[in-house]
Design an enzyme around this catalytic site. Structure first.
Site, PDB file in Angstrom:
ATOM      1  N   ASP A 161      10.741  -2.033   5.186  1.00  0.00           N
ATOM      2  CA  ASP A 161      11.896  -1.736   4.626  1.00  0.00           C
ATOM      3  C   ASP A 161      13.167  -2.753   4.876  1.00  0.00           C
ATOM      4  OD1 ASP A 161      10.817   0.776   3.321  1.00  0.00           O
ATOM      5  OD2 ASP A 161      10.792   1.281   5.395  1.00  0.00           O
ATOM      6  N   HIS A 198      10.679   6.349   6.357  1.00  0.00           N
ATOM      7  CA  HIS A 198      10.195   5.430   5.448  1.00  0.00           C
ATOM      8  C   HIS A 198       9.736   6.207   4.315  1.00  0.00           C
ATOM      9  CE1 HIS A 198       7.756   2.045   4.044  1.00  0.00           C
ATOM     10  NE2 HIS A 198       6.639   2.769   4.220  1.00  0.00           N
TER      11      HIS A 198
END
Length: 333
Positions: A159, A187
């Protein structure tokens, strides 16, 4: 050369591992002077495919790769490992609910935690890549009580990499010139990619990202949404998960954990919360961390949190608390 270290990759016949093992074997993670014993674990029906991966690794003639151990046996796979990349998990498919993924995978990580506890070195470093990564890491640690909790982490580096790339594209700068992006929380689609403390080198000058972008509406809406949904977008386009970028990010995560971050920089990792930033203690939550060459890390403290960030950070913490409750329920059933 250093002494040989033993590195485990689970789900080793899968797509992520196919990219990951070559990164590890050629020295991109532990350095070009670090000999390796590479243990490859998968389930029995995948052993034929795994043997093909072993053939290719041998054909690559990696100088650092001293031993390859393919296996479907936990006792063999986890024995005396120094670092474990826990990649193997049921992959998320298009239209699949996250809670269904959690229920399917949590028992895998319970079993792997038990195997780590029984067979691995007590200073083993564990990165969980298989989703839902944060909660899988939490469960894995719970069932490996003899291994310090700080030795378990989950990957949010993918990310962070995605966020840096989006900012670099927006500003027309090099991706390595975007620094101090933070991924807070899970996540998942509740994660909070935060650029309030980030900088970028634009036309030779280091500038706060907010000032360089000059579009708070984009930063607070489209940018955040793009990072939160990027995995789903890749699946929609490829009809497969983001294997190549996940493999690269897991290597970035472990390289920085193993070797240390440069002075003045930090990276995002999901680690057990110590209560910093009012995140409930004991959650596996992504923070900005500094890492050291002795393979330790510390959460970056004292960053200013505005009301917008507080709301986003609390939302992803709430999801993690709910996931934890569901996972513990599944494990005890």
């Amino acid at each position: 050369m250093s002494g040989t270290i033993k590195v485990l990759v689970t789900g080793a016949a899968g797509q992520i591992a196919y990219s990951l093992v070559s990164f590890i074997a050629k020295g991109d993670v532990f350095g070009t002077n670090q000999p390796l014993s590479l243990v490859l674990l998968d389930i029995a029906p995948m052993m034929g495919v795994l043997n093909g991966v072993v053939m290719e690794l041998k054909d690559c003639s990696f100088p650092l790769l001293k031993e390859i151990i393919p296996t479907d046996d936990y006792a063999v796979a986890f024995r005396d490992v120094d670092v474990a990349f826990l990649v193997g998990a049921m992959p998320r498919k298009e239209g699949m609910e996250r809670k269904d993924l959690l229920a399917a995978n949590v028992k895998i990580f319970k079993g792997q935690g038990e195997a780590l506890d029984k067979h691995a070195k007590k200073n083993v470093k564990v990165i969980v890549v298989g989703n839902p990564a944060n909660t899988n890491a939490l469960i894995c640690s719970k069932y490996a009580p003899s291994i310090p909790k700080e030795n378990f982490t989950a990957m949010t580096r993918l990310d962070q990499n995605r966020a840096q790339a989006q900012i670099a594209d927006r500003l027309g700068c090099k991706v390595e010139d975007v620094q101090k992006v933070i991924i807070w929380g899970n996540h998942s689609a509740t994660q909070y990619p935060d650029v309030r403390h980030a900088t970028a080198v634009v036309e030779g000058t280091t500038t706060p990202v907010q000032k360089a972008v000059q579009d708070d509406n984009w930063l607070k809406n489209e940018f955040i949404s793009t990072i939160q949904k990027r995995g789903a977008a890749v699946i929609a386009a490829r009809k497969l998960s983001s294997a190549m970028s996940a493999a690269k990010a897991s290597c970035d995560h472990v390289r920085d954990w193993w070797c240390g971050t440069p002075e003045g920089k930090w990276v995002s990792m999901a680690v057990f919360s110590d209560g910093s930033y009012d995140v409930p203690e004991g959650l596996m939550y992504s923070f900005p961390v500094r890492t050291k060459p002795d393979h330790t890390y510390e959460i970056v403290k004292g960053l200013d949190i505005d009301d917008f960030s507080r709301q986003k950070m609390d939302l992803t913490a709430k999801e993690l608390e709910e996931e934890r409750a569901t996972a513990l329920e599944v494990c005890s059933a």
